[in-house]
Scaffold this motif. Sequence first.
Motif, PDB file in Angstrom:
ATOM      1  N   GLU A  43       0.611  -9.471   0.130  1.00 53.29           N
ATOM      2  CA  GLU A  43       1.193  -8.329  -0.262  1.00 53.29           C
ATOM      3  C   GLU A  43       2.410  -8.362  -0.981  1.00 53.29           C
ATOM      4  O   GLU A  43       3.500  -7.616  -1.096  1.00 53.29           O
ATOM      5  CB  GLU A  43       1.449  -7.157   0.944  1.00 53.29           C
ATOM      6  CG  GLU A  43      -0.025  -6.727   1.445  1.00 53.29           C
ATOM      7  CD  GLU A  43       0.253  -5.834   2.467  1.00 53.29           C
ATOM      8  OE1 GLU A  43       1.571  -5.554   3.006  1.00 53.29           O
ATOM      9  OE2 GLU A  43      -0.786  -5.147   3.045  1.00 53.29           O
ATOM     10  N   ASP A  46       3.164  -5.878  -4.859  1.00 55.50           N
ATOM     11  CA  ASP A  46       2.649  -4.607  -4.420  1.00 55.50           C
ATOM     12  C   ASP A  46       1.485  -3.872  -5.141  1.00 55.50           C
ATOM     13  O   ASP A  46       0.559  -3.438  -4.794  1.00 55.50           O
ATOM     14  CB  ASP A  46       3.789  -3.579  -3.895  1.00 55.50           C
ATOM     15  CG  ASP A  46       4.598  -3.062  -5.215  1.00 55.50           C
ATOM     16  OD1 ASP A  46       4.929  -3.910  -6.105  1.00 55.50           O
ATOM     17  OD2 ASP A  46       4.831  -1.968  -5.469  1.00 55.50           O
ATOM     18  N   ARG A  47       1.636  -4.159  -6.486  1.00 57.85           N
ATOM     19  CA  ARG A  47       0.775  -3.517  -7.322  1.00 57.85           C
ATOM     20  C   ARG A  47      -0.606  -4.227  -7.345  1.00 57.85           C
ATOM     21  O   ARG A  47      -1.960  -3.733  -7.257  1.00 57.85           O
ATOM     22  CB  ARG A  47       1.360  -3.583  -8.878  1.00 57.85           C
ATOM     23  CG  ARG A  47       2.395  -2.427  -9.041  1.00 57.85           C
ATOM     24  CD  ARG A  47       3.094  -2.420 -10.166  1.00 57.85           C
ATOM     25  NE  ARG A  47       4.143  -1.291 -10.243  1.00 57.85           N
ATOM     26  CZ  ARG A  47       3.736  -0.186 -10.586  1.00 57.85           C
ATOM     27  NH1 ARG A  47       2.566   0.078 -10.909  1.00 57.85           N
ATOM     28  NH2 ARG A  47       4.602   0.778 -10.347  1.00 57.85           N
ATOM     29  N   CYS A  50      -2.329  -3.168  -4.160  1.00 57.70           N
ATOM     30  CA  CYS A  50      -2.796  -1.928  -4.008  1.00 57.70           C
ATOM     31  C   CYS A  50      -4.130  -2.153  -4.540  1.00 57.70           C
ATOM     32  O   CYS A  50      -5.009  -1.368  -3.934  1.00 57.70           O
ATOM     33  CB  CYS A  50      -1.846  -1.109  -4.488  1.00 57.70           C
ATOM     34  SG  CYS A  50      -1.221   0.250  -3.374  1.00 57.70           S
ATOM     35  N   LEU A  96       0.636  -0.731   3.360  1.00 52.81           N
ATOM     36  CA  LEU A  96       0.468  -0.519   2.143  1.00 52.81           C
ATOM     37  C   LEU A  96      -1.162  -0.382   1.927  1.00 52.81           C
ATOM     38  O   LEU A  96      -1.556   0.340   1.137  1.00 52.81           O
ATOM     39  CB  LEU A  96       0.606  -1.906   1.345  1.00 52.81           C
ATOM     40  CG  LEU A  96       0.585  -2.167  -0.088  1.00 52.81           C
ATOM     41  CD1 LEU A  96       1.475  -0.891  -0.687  1.00 52.81           C
ATOM     42  CD2 LEU A  96       0.966  -3.179  -0.731  1.00 52.81           C
ATOM     43  N   PRO A 218       8.503  -1.798  -0.718  1.00 47.14           N
ATOM     44  CA  PRO A 218       7.533  -1.896  -1.979  1.00 47.14           C
ATOM     45  C   PRO A 218       6.121  -1.125  -2.316  1.00 47.14           C
ATOM     46  O   PRO A 218       5.448  -1.263  -1.288  1.00 47.14           O
ATOM     47  CB  PRO A 218       7.260  -3.379  -2.245  1.00 47.14           C
ATOM     48  CG  PRO A 218       8.504  -4.135  -1.599  1.00 47.14           C
ATOM     49  CD  PRO A 218       8.809  -3.172  -0.345  1.00 47.14           C
ATOM     50  N   HIS A 219       6.233   0.017  -2.957  1.00 46.30           N
ATOM     51  CA  HIS A 219       5.042   0.640  -3.214  1.00 46.30           C
ATOM     52  C   HIS A 219       4.913   0.992  -4.790  1.00 46.30           C
ATOM     53  O   HIS A 219       6.099   0.887  -5.285  1.00 46.30           O
ATOM     54  CB  HIS A 219       5.110   1.792  -2.478  1.00 46.30           C
ATOM     55  CG  HIS A 219       4.938   1.994  -1.150  1.00 46.30           C
ATOM     56  ND1 HIS A 219       5.696   1.375  -0.300  1.00 46.30           N
ATOM     57  CD2 HIS A 219       3.882   2.304  -0.266  1.00 46.30           C
ATOM     58  CE1 HIS A 219       5.311   1.545   1.049  1.00 46.30           C
ATOM     59  NE2 HIS A 219       4.089   1.852   0.886  1.00 46.30           N
ATOM     60  N   ASP A 370       9.621   0.613   5.742  1.00 51.79           N
ATOM     61  CA  ASP A 370       8.132   1.451   5.588  1.00 51.79           C
ATOM     62  C   ASP A 370       8.264   2.708   5.935  1.00 51.79           C
ATOM     63  O   ASP A 370       7.966   3.816   5.408  1.00 51.79           O
ATOM     64  CB  ASP A 370       7.080   0.620   5.931  1.00 51.79           C
ATOM     65  CG  ASP A 370       6.598  -0.658   5.403  1.00 51.79           C
ATOM     66  OD1 ASP A 370       6.680  -0.349   4.228  1.00 51.79           O
ATOM     67  OD2 ASP A 370       6.126  -1.584   5.995  1.00 51.79           O
TER      68      ASP A 370
END
Length: 395
Positions: A43, A46-47, A50, A96, A218-219, A370
């Motif tokens: 992770e 983050d992209r 995902c 995530l 991070p998201h 988070d």
Amino acid sequence: MQHPAPWPARPNTQHLGLPFFDAAHRDLVAGLLPWTEAQQVDEHDDRAACRDWVQRLGQAGWLRYCVPAAHGGALPQLDSRALVLLRETLAFHSPLADFAFAMQGLGSGAITLAGNPAQQARWLPAVARGEKIAAFALTEPEAGSDVAAIGTEATLASPGHYRLNGVKTWISNGGLADFYCVFARTGEAPGTRGLSALIVEANAPGLNDQEHLQVMAPHPLATLRFDDCHVGTDALLGPSGGGFKLALQTLDIFRPSVAAAALGMARRALAEAVAHARQRRMFGATLADFQLTQAKLGEMSALIEAGALLTYRAAWLRDSGAPQAERSQAAACAKMVATENAQRVIDMALQMHGGRGVQVGCKVESLYRDIRALRIYEGATEVQQLILGKAALQG
């Protein structure tokens, strides 16, 4: 964080014996728990993570709970209790992973509720398989909780096309999604009555979704800019002018699941605190031997269970067809209490870890970052307070 921290314990599942749940829900968790424990996702990005989670969730069949059975889903209709249990379990393992799951449901929810057969057939099966990533584009720089202030406009440029102009921001999966459910002003009436929803593909000419936003946990988030973006009139979701009602209906389904995500994070923080208290030695004993520690763990447990009961009740009320007002109040109560309580629980868990708790790489440190956003998105705590306060005055 590159990999989930070692498991302190499997999450407690005693709540599955409550009358809110049936055998299908218990079977769901029985299958999901070992699956989550077997996943190891990097992770750091983050992209990329995902995308990885969406693919894994789709291949394993968990995204099928985001759409109805008629379009590849696991159940005849969207089931709030299933969504709650999925998000709680995923969030315990990885916030995530929970995010990736939730956005598939929220991003496609408007299509499930108001899409015509062609729209549903095109998008929902691909969402369920993890082949298309969905996003929900409602918020603007000057229109967050005040949906009536939305300024993005969709005007008829020709008999078959809308011309879309405006800005959306804080959009989850922005720059990552294959399509966006965009809420824009079509002008049938002032305020919320003049809003409509449209499906906008990420590659639509005039859409720029590459302005990524960096946040404390991070998201994938981005600002979307529409500059004479042409969208066919066949992209309209439901009736023109029905966008506000559709947005509320979509959020109504998923708001209890936000509370569930907070529960999952809080349960993980409690498990981490218990594991730490049992092994941390000081003054010739373990931290768990001290009554102050025991009292804190007891308080954390009670805060979690209070939020859990409200969350499960809200999901059950929606699934049982309770009146809209009752469902909305229950969802607001669950979202407010569960997220606020989770923040307190995680803070106490971090405090119990002492200096280790603020060290990057410690699970409670990442949970501390988070949890914070959950008290804001899909209706901040203050919005939930207003909903409940107005209901009390009317009652």
